[in-house]
Write an enzyme that holds these catalytic residues in place. Structure first.
Site, short mmCIF file in Angstrom:
data_model
loop_
_atom_site.label_atom_id
_atom_site.label_comp_id
_atom_site.label_asym_id
_atom_site.label_seq_id
_atom_site.Cartn_x
_atom_site.Cartn_y
_atom_site.Cartn_z
N GLN A 180 0.85 -1.19 0.00
CA GLN A 180 0.00 0.00 0.00
C GLN A 180 0.89 1.24 0.00
O GLN A 180 1.74 1.41 0.88
CB GLN A 180 -0.90 -0.05 1.25
CG GLN A 180 -2.25 0.56 1.05
CD GLN A 180 -2.27 2.03 1.47
OE1 GLN A 180 -1.24 2.65 1.68
NE2 GLN A 180 -3.46 2.58 1.56
N TRP A 247 -10.47 -1.85 8.32
CA TRP A 247 -10.37 -1.62 6.87
C TRP A 247 -11.04 -2.75 6.10
O TRP A 247 -10.60 -3.14 5.03
CB TRP A 247 -8.93 -1.39 6.42
CG TRP A 247 -8.49 -0.02 6.84
CD1 TRP A 247 -7.66 0.31 7.88
CD2 TRP A 247 -8.92 1.23 6.27
NE1 TRP A 247 -7.56 1.67 8.00
CE2 TRP A 247 -8.31 2.27 7.02
CE3 TRP A 247 -9.77 1.59 5.21
CZ2 TRP A 247 -8.52 3.63 6.74
CZ3 TRP A 247 -9.97 2.94 4.93
CH2 TRP A 247 -9.35 3.94 5.69
N GLU A 250 -9.79 -5.50 3.56
CA GLU A 250 -8.34 -5.26 3.52
C GLU A 250 -7.68 -5.73 4.82
O GLU A 250 -6.55 -6.22 4.81
CB GLU A 250 -8.06 -3.78 3.28
CG GLU A 250 -6.60 -3.49 3.05
CD GLU A 250 -6.39 -2.09 2.51
OE1 GLU A 250 -6.32 -1.92 1.29
OE2 GLU A 250 -6.31 -1.15 3.33
N TRP A 287 -4.75 5.68 -8.21
CA TRP A 287 -6.10 5.78 -7.66
C TRP A 287 -6.70 7.09 -8.13
O TRP A 287 -6.03 8.11 -8.15
CB TRP A 287 -6.14 5.87 -6.13
CG TRP A 287 -5.36 4.89 -5.38
CD1 TRP A 287 -4.83 3.73 -5.84
CD2 TRP A 287 -5.00 4.99 -4.00
NE1 TRP A 287 -4.19 3.09 -4.83
CE2 TRP A 287 -4.27 3.84 -3.70
CE3 TRP A 287 -5.25 5.93 -3.01
CZ2 TRP A 287 -3.76 3.61 -2.43
CZ3 TRP A 287 -4.74 5.70 -1.75
CH2 TRP A 287 -4.01 4.56 -1.46
C1 UD2 Z 1 -10.25 0.91 0.02
C2 UD2 Z 1 -9.46 -0.10 -0.78
C3 UD2 Z 1 -10.40 -1.26 -1.13
C4 UD2 Z 1 -11.09 -1.84 0.09
C5 UD2 Z 1 -11.78 -0.73 0.88
C6 UD2 Z 1 -12.32 -1.28 2.19
C7 UD2 Z 1 -8.17 1.57 -2.10
C8 UD2 Z 1 -7.85 2.08 -3.48
N1 UD2 Z 1 -9.02 0.54 -2.02
O1 UD2 Z 1 -11.13 1.33 -0.93
O2 UD2 Z 1 -9.65 -2.27 -1.78
O3 UD2 Z 1 -10.16 -2.50 0.91
O4 UD2 Z 1 -10.85 0.33 1.18
O5 UD2 Z 1 -12.62 -0.24 3.08
O6 UD2 Z 1 -7.65 2.05 -1.12
N2 UD2 Z 1 -17.56 -0.88 -4.89
C9 UD2 Z 1 -18.60 -0.70 -5.81
N3 UD2 Z 1 -19.68 0.03 -5.44
C10 UD2 Z 1 -19.81 0.62 -4.23
C11 UD2 Z 1 -18.75 0.45 -3.29
C12 UD2 Z 1 -17.65 -0.30 -3.66
O7 UD2 Z 1 -18.54 -1.21 -6.92
O8 UD2 Z 1 -20.83 1.29 -3.98
C13 UD2 Z 1 -16.42 -1.73 -5.25
C14 UD2 Z 1 -15.53 -1.05 -6.30
O9 UD2 Z 1 -14.88 -2.03 -7.08
C15 UD2 Z 1 -14.56 -0.30 -5.41
C16 UD2 Z 1 -14.33 -1.32 -4.31
O10 UD2 Z 1 -15.61 -1.93 -4.10
O11 UD2 Z 1 -13.39 0.07 -6.12
C17 UD2 Z 1 -13.81 -0.75 -2.97
O12 UD2 Z 1 -14.63 0.31 -2.57
P1 UD2 Z 1 -14.07 1.81 -2.53
O13 UD2 Z 1 -13.12 1.97 -3.67
O14 UD2 Z 1 -15.17 2.77 -2.40
O15 UD2 Z 1 -13.35 1.80 -1.18
P2 UD2 Z 1 -12.00 2.55 -0.82
O16 UD2 Z 1 -11.58 3.51 -1.86
O17 UD2 Z 1 -12.07 3.05 0.59
#
Ligand code: UD2
Length: 298
Positions: A180, A247, A250, A287
């Site tokens: 990460q 998390w 993760e 990202w």
């Molecule tokens: C972080 C991590 C992610 C995951 C998450 C858990 C990054 C770039 N990614 O993502 O791997 O561990 O934390 O908290 O740091 N998704 C949808 N629709 C939704 C919500 C999620 O399709 O409404 C899918 C999509 O593929 C997305 C993934 O789930 O990329 C992870 O969700 P996020 O990107 O919103 O979460 P994020 O950025 O906090």
């Protein structure tokens, strides 16, 4: 599931295999090998020509999964797939498995020869946390039902990413983890592991190798299957105990990698957070800046 590891397949030890195209002595200012002997890939640690020769001799099919649920379809999927077509495993046979809740909104993206896309419908869970965590359930099902018989290697990606540089077959391995970017380098005590012993993702203070990113992981399908099953079991155990890991999946992934060391590790160049750092020479994926309030539904 009887996987043949890279080492067994080649009849070589890890170190010998890597000597053909991986240069562990490329840098003195950053780590290129983990304490257990897995390569850490950075730009400059391999020769792309030798790497391509190495994989051309194998009949490799590479699978890639990406989930886009609810607003994530319209906001991210087209750019993700179009940039993947430019940079992800160029010249290789690729199957994209695109998992969405609304098949009618999947964008049309032109694919190069030898590359195909399969669209799979998944439910939309009411909470974004469950959309994210329950990917482990749908991934394990998909691997069991078809991926195992269709591909040699599998990568699983978040969708809010853009490919900006070559993401090639140097990344293929039995079990692949991604460092990460925001927690590299960092002291083990600063890793944001789950610290509550009640959670299945718990990692005790003082333990840990690296902080891995759930936005991308991969390996041979049977290894990825084991990973997804273990993470899902952790998520479900936590649900039964009324706890959610800090998390989400993760945290469970980090617990899994502590006990099942990746055989290949991708440096932060492979999923970069856009912060300028002297050691990031060639970012491959970045990202998209977080837009949670507009893309998440809860
Ligand atoms: C972080 C991590 C992610 C995951 C998450 C858990 C990054 C770039 N990614 O993502 O791997 O561990 O934390 O908290 O740091 N998704 C949808 N629709 C939704 C919500 C999620 O399709 O409404 C899918 C999509 O593929 C997305 C993934 O789930 O990329 C992870 O969700 P996020 O990107 O919103 O979460 P994020 O950025 O906090």
């Amino acid at each position: 599931m009887g996987a043949v590891s890279d080492r067994e397949e080649n009849g070589l030890q890890l170190g010998n295999e890597l000597e053909s195209w991986f240069n562990s002595r490329a840098f003195t200012d950053k780590k290129t090998v983990t304490p257990w002997g897995a390569p850490i890939l950075w730009y400059g640690t391999y020769d792309p020509k030798e790497r391509d020769e190495f994989y051309k001799r194998r009949n490799t099919v590479i699978g890639m999964t990406v989930f886009a649920v609810a607003r994530y379809i319209d906001r991210f999927l087209k750019d993700f797939l179009e940039t993947a077509e430019k940079h992800f495993m160029r010249g290789q046979r690729v199957i994209y498995y695109v998992l969405v809740d609304d098949v009618s909104r999947v964008p049309w993206v032109e694919m190069s020869p030898g590359r195909t896309m399969t669209v799979i419908r998944v439910p939309k869970y009411p909470r974004w946390q469950d959309i994210s965590m329950m990917r482990m359930h749908h991934l394990s099902q998909l691997i069991q039902e078809r991926v195992r018989s269709e591909v040699t290697y599998l990568f699983c990606f978040d969708v809010d990413l853009l490919f900006i540089g070559s993401f090639g077959p140097e990344t293929l391995g039995d079990l692949v983890g991604q460092l990460q970017a925001g927690l590299y380098p960092a002291r083990v005590k600063d890793y944001t592991y789950e610290r509550r012993p009640e959670s299945a993702a718990y990692i005790a203070p003082g333990r840990g190798d690296y902080y891995y990113h759930a936005a991308l992981f991969g390996g041979r399908p049977d290894h990825v299957y084991n990973l997804t099953r273990a993470c899902l079991a952790g998520v479900m155990k936590d649900k039964a105990s009324g706890i959610e890991a800090v998390w989400h999946e993760e945290s469970h992934l980090n617990r899994y990698f502590l006990e099942h060391k990746p055989t290949k590790v991708l440096s932060p160049e492979y999923c970069w957070d856009r912060t300028s750092r002297s050691y990031i020479k060639y970012p491959r994926v970045k990202w998209i800046p977080e837009e949670y309030s507009s893309v998440r539904e809860n």
